[in-house]
Structure formats: structure tokens, C-alpha cells
Design an enzyme around this catalytic site. Sequence first.
Site, PDB file in Angstrom:
ATOM      1  N   HIS A  67      39.624   2.802 -78.402  1.00 46.38           N
ATOM      2  CA  HIS A  67      38.540   1.861 -78.667  1.00 46.38           C
ATOM      3  C   HIS A  67      38.529   0.784 -77.590  1.00 46.38           C
ATOM      4  O   HIS A  67      39.492   0.643 -76.836  1.00 46.38           O
ATOM      5  CB  HIS A  67      38.713   1.207 -80.046  1.00 46.38           C
ATOM      6  CG  HIS A  67      39.939   0.356 -80.114  1.00 46.38           C
ATOM      7  ND1 HIS A  67      41.183   0.860 -80.441  1.00 46.38           N
ATOM      8  CD2 HIS A  67      40.122  -0.965 -79.876  1.00 46.38           C
ATOM      9  CE1 HIS A  67      42.082  -0.114 -80.402  1.00 46.38           C
ATOM     10  NE2 HIS A  67      41.462  -1.227 -80.065  1.00 46.38           N
ATOM     11  N   HIS A 112      38.443  -3.153 -71.904  1.00 47.03           N
ATOM     12  CA  HIS A 112      39.301  -2.058 -71.447  1.00 47.03           C
ATOM     13  C   HIS A 112      39.647  -1.177 -72.640  1.00 47.03           C
ATOM     14  O   HIS A 112      39.496  -1.584 -73.787  1.00 47.03           O
ATOM     15  CB  HIS A 112      40.574  -2.593 -70.790  1.00 47.03           C
ATOM     16  CG  HIS A 112      41.444  -3.338 -71.755  1.00 47.03           C
ATOM     17  ND1 HIS A 112      41.206  -4.660 -72.093  1.00 47.03           N
ATOM     18  CD2 HIS A 112      42.522  -2.952 -72.474  1.00 47.03           C
ATOM     19  CE1 HIS A 112      42.119  -5.044 -72.977  1.00 47.03           C
ATOM     20  NE2 HIS A 112      42.920  -4.024 -73.233  1.00 47.03           N
TER      21      HIS A 112
END
Length: 176
Positions: free
Chosen positions: A44, A114
Site C-alpha cells: 500500500h 512510497h
Amino acid sequence: MSDPARLFTAVTPSAAAISALREELGRYPSGRGPLRWVEVPQWHITLGFYGMDDPGTRASWLKARLAGLRAPTVQLVGTGSFPGVLWVGVREHGLTEVADAIRPEDEKRPFRPHLTLARGRAFGTIERWRRLLAEFESPAWTATEVVLFRSDRAEDGRRAGPRYSVVERFPLDSPG
């Protein structure tokens, strides 16, 4: 009011982005080394971390802040590292605006999107993987929802680290 839980919001990668990243990781059969790799279903891009919070209260707060926001375009590109963390970078259009709308009021760190791939203290191994994946680019996708997750410790004894489960999903408006 429900029982408090460790909560965070995120967008999840598309099936095509996951497939491309898995394929890229599979190009290097030399093994994954001493790192603790994040399992694919747990991948995620975190938007905001809320700590221990009431899921229902946080969901209501999020619903109000996400109403009417446009779905961002997201792409996984390149790699980087923080101390003890290997990650894939994110090229985005509109994701920062979504994150800014739902970040905790007391958050001081800048938003740095990220996707965490692995953790560990093996700096050399992290650096090797960072170089191997430096040119990676996934297909771009439209992130059509924000997910409120809860983070619980794994209790099955087979793996260390947290387990994430969905509390609620919040659709975003399609991008014009």
C-alpha cells in the site's frame, strides 16, 4: 464508539502495477537475502497514520474530508531507502492533495509517497536491491478509493510484523 485500533489510510496498487512489480522482483533469482519482505496483499501507499483511534469516529472524519476529491493518477517508479527500509517510489498527479486533506493535524513530516517492500538491518542488501530496481516503472493507474486500515500484530506465529485489515473504503470522484 468501537474499540480503539491503530489506524492509517492508504491507496492500494492496481493489479497491473502489482503484476509488474512482482515480475521485476522475480527477475533476480539470487534470493531475497536477510530482509523481511512485505507480503504482496499488504502492499500500500500510506496517506496518513492516526495511531490509536476509534474506527467509527475516524471513518466519519475521513468521509467528510474526502467528499468531492478527485481520484489521483499513480505510478510506481524507481526505488529508495530509509534506514532499514527498502521502498518503491511513487510518481503521482493529485495524490498529494488527497493526502493533505486527510493527514493528521499534528503531522510535521512532509508527505513522501512510497510503497515499502522490505525491512531489515542489512544495509548492503537494501542497497543492492535499490540499485537492481532503480529503473523500475509500473503501469500508471487511477486510485479510485482511499482505504482506512487497521494494523494488528500477527498472531499466527508464522511471520513478524503487523497485519492490515480494511475498516472502510472511501470512493474518490473520477478524474474529469
